[in-house]
Design an enzyme around this catalytic site. Structure first.
Site: not given
Length: 294
Positions: A130, A170, A172, A254
């Protein structure tokens, strides 16, 4: 021989962090202890990284952004712990920023080992997808995979036109990494993510391109469906692109159904199956690989 990159310095040392943020501040050393409880790790396998200097960070990040990391408010915002903004910079630097910088060095170290020894190198940290070149968000201060790619290029270990694969699993979307390499056609991105959680992204108005390998999943996707999609799309990704000289695998856990933020319903055994499938797919193609725990 597989290389494992880790330092006890990866753990965060900010008192009370666990009460302010769902991230486990000692997750890295816990993962390392779990790994070493199953197998003896010899010195030849374990490599400890050294801290990075700002010159290497500047391969990706702007000077203005790096300067802003001298401010407690900026660090607290990226870490998503607003109360930390009242703490002195020295505390946040020691407890948060330095561990992330060391783990970023771990990804650079792993990439050098993977390409020079044609092997798999796993960093027990990193995966900060990110982080943008000019700002950080989502607990991502430094774009470690992007920095590693630029470092390999700067050292002539890979060419600027050599194909590089990034497999991001991941929960996200890797919005920072995606933005950094949006104009670099030699970096091929495969990203399966929950589009109904941060940072989102499903339609073109979110800035997502039309790549068939940006694969949005609905919240609540279960392990069987997840593995079926991955099993069909990852081979297509390899078939559609030239063989990469190196791959980066963001192996986020996650996606687990117990994760408070990922929003997916994948079991522990399904995560193991996912990792076995990805790693075996890379090994079958003899692709040097960097694994990050995300």
């Amino acid at each position: 021989m597989t290389k494992l990159v880790f330092s006890p310095g990866y753990d965060f040392w900010l008192l009370g962090l666990g009460k302010l943020h769902p991230f486990d501040s000692s997750t890295y050393s816990k993962a390392w202890r779990e790994c070493t409880s199953y197998a003896e790790i010899v010195d030849a396998d374990w490599v400890q990284p050294s801290p990075l200097n700002d010159e290497i960070l500047s391969l990706i990040h702007t000077d203005e952004y790096l300067d802003s990391l001298q401010q407690s408010k900026t660090i607290a915002q990226i870490a998503e712990v607003s109360l930390a903004g009242i703490l002195p910079f020295s505390v946040l630097n020691t407890g948060l920023l330095s561990p992330v910088k060391l783990a970023t060095s771990g990804t650079v170290t792993a990439s050098t080992l993977a390409i020079s020894e044609s092997t798999i190198a796993m960093n027990f940290g990193g995966g900060y997808h990110h982080a943008f070149s000019e700002h950080g968000e989502g607990f991502s201060f430094f774009a470690d995979a992007a920095i590693a790619i630029s470092y390999l290029r700067s050292q002539k270990l890979v060419g600027c036109e050599d194909n590089i694969a990034v497999i991001d699993l991941d929960a996200h979307r890797g919005n920072g990494f995606e933005d950094i390499f949006k104009a670099d056609s030699s970096v091929k991105n495969f990203d399966m993510y929950n589009f109904q959680t941060y940072p989102g992204g499903f339609h073109s108005d979110h800035g997502i391109d039309d790549s068939p390998f940006m694969i949005p999943l609905r919240a609540g996707t279960k392990g069987r469906d997840y593995l079926e999609i991955l099993g069909g799309e990852l081979p297509n990704f390899f078939d559609a692109n030239p063989l990469p000289v190196i791959a980066f695998y963001n192996a986020g856990t996650d996606i687990l159904e117990s994760d408070p933020l990922g929003g997916l319903k994948v079991s522990y055994n399904d995560v193991l199956e996912r990792d076995r499938f990805v790693i075996s797919s890379l090994m079958e193609r003899n692709i040097p690989t960097v694994v990050m725990t995300s």
